[in-house]
Design a protein around this motif. Sequence first.
Motif, PDB file in Angstrom:
ATOM      1  N   LYS A  41       0.814  -1.210   0.000  1.00  0.00           N
ATOM      2  CA  LYS A  41       0.000   0.000   0.000  1.00  0.00           C
ATOM      3  C   LYS A  41       0.849   1.262   0.000  1.00  0.00           C
ATOM      4  N   SER A  42       2.099   1.153  -0.450  1.00  0.00           N
ATOM      5  CA  SER A  42       2.989   2.297  -0.331  1.00  0.00           C
ATOM      6  C   SER A  42       3.950   2.386  -1.518  1.00  0.00           C
ATOM      7  N   SER A  87       3.082   9.497 -10.841  1.00  0.00           N
ATOM      8  CA  SER A  87       3.100   8.236 -11.579  1.00  0.00           C
ATOM      9  C   SER A  87       2.143   7.244 -10.938  1.00  0.00           C
ATOM     10  N   GLY A  88       1.660   6.348 -11.751  1.00  0.00           N
ATOM     11  CA  GLY A  88       0.825   5.253 -11.268  1.00  0.00           C
ATOM     12  C   GLY A  88       0.975   4.080 -12.212  1.00  0.00           C
ATOM     13  N   GLY A  89       0.638   2.898 -11.735  1.00  0.00           N
ATOM     14  CA  GLY A  89       0.775   1.743 -12.615  1.00  0.00           C
ATOM     15  C   GLY A  89       0.193   0.494 -12.004  1.00  0.00           C
ATOM     16  N   ASP A  98      -1.355   9.251  -4.226  1.00  0.00           N
ATOM     17  CA  ASP A  98      -2.410   8.880  -3.278  1.00  0.00           C
ATOM     18  C   ASP A  98      -2.453   7.364  -3.139  1.00  0.00           C
ATOM     19  N   ASN A  99      -1.840   6.842  -2.083  1.00  0.00           N
ATOM     20  CA  ASN A  99      -1.798   5.393  -1.885  1.00  0.00           C
ATOM     21  C   ASN A  99      -3.175   4.768  -1.698  1.00  0.00           C
ATOM     22  N   SER A 143     -11.970   8.990 -14.489  1.00  0.00           N
ATOM     23  CA  SER A 143     -10.669   8.916 -13.837  1.00  0.00           C
ATOM     24  C   SER A 143     -10.797   8.241 -12.475  1.00  0.00           C
ATOM     25  N   SER A 144      -9.658   8.049 -11.789  1.00  0.00           N
ATOM     26  CA  SER A 144      -9.675   7.436 -10.466  1.00  0.00           C
ATOM     27  C   SER A 144     -10.387   8.324  -9.447  1.00  0.00           C
TER      28      SER A 144
END
Length: 232
Positions: free
Chosen positions: A54-55, A172-174, A194-195, A219-220
């Motif tokens: 989660k990090s 960034s996200g993935g 944002d974890n 979007s998220s």
Amino acid sequence: MKMLSVCFALLLSCLGVLKAEESPVGAWKSVSGDVTSVLLITPTWFTVTNYEEKSFIDSYGGTWKQGRAGESNITIYFNTANPSQAGQNANVPVTIENGRLVTSNPGGGKQEWTRIDDGAGALAGNWRITSRETDGKMNPIPLGARRTLKILTGTRFQWVAINVDSGEFFGSGGGTYTFENGTYTEKIEFFSRDNSRVGAVLSFKGAVNGNDWDHSGLSSKGDPIHEVWSKE
């Protein structure tokens, strides 16, 4: 800083190719304790991201091309933990043993990367956002130093917002993705901003026309989006 230096050195030792048939293109994973490291390699770009369940920990990446036999030339474009490495170039070797990337730790010992996929797929490659809808109108996003890129292999994705001149990192996200019957679905495994978004599953309408990928949905954050990404 020590951890980042080790990770950077590991990356430097994994992008050369011994033989053409031993291409590193695709997605790779290495796990050490609670830390998962994912390496994405397309024919011209790579990213490495380290994260826990989660990090988000750190990420870095850039371009690469084949050099002389057994080596590749890489350029770092961003590094979240050590921005000063942006712009660095290196010639690097690699070994591929029994289908795995094997990298050397500068302090001794080896790290093995297990292949996740071979980098094949309709969306595999490097994409840059080139247009976004605002107030019902598609507005072009001209090429500049600040760019939002998306790197995809056969099953994994990562987007990065960076300044390719200064090495600045904006987010960034993935995670993993599928693209079937005009629907692009991604599951987020890390998100630098944002974890709490880790674990979210997002679906979008998607269509590829030549080098353009039309992408629309929510979007998220739940906001409607309509974008065009172009392959580089």
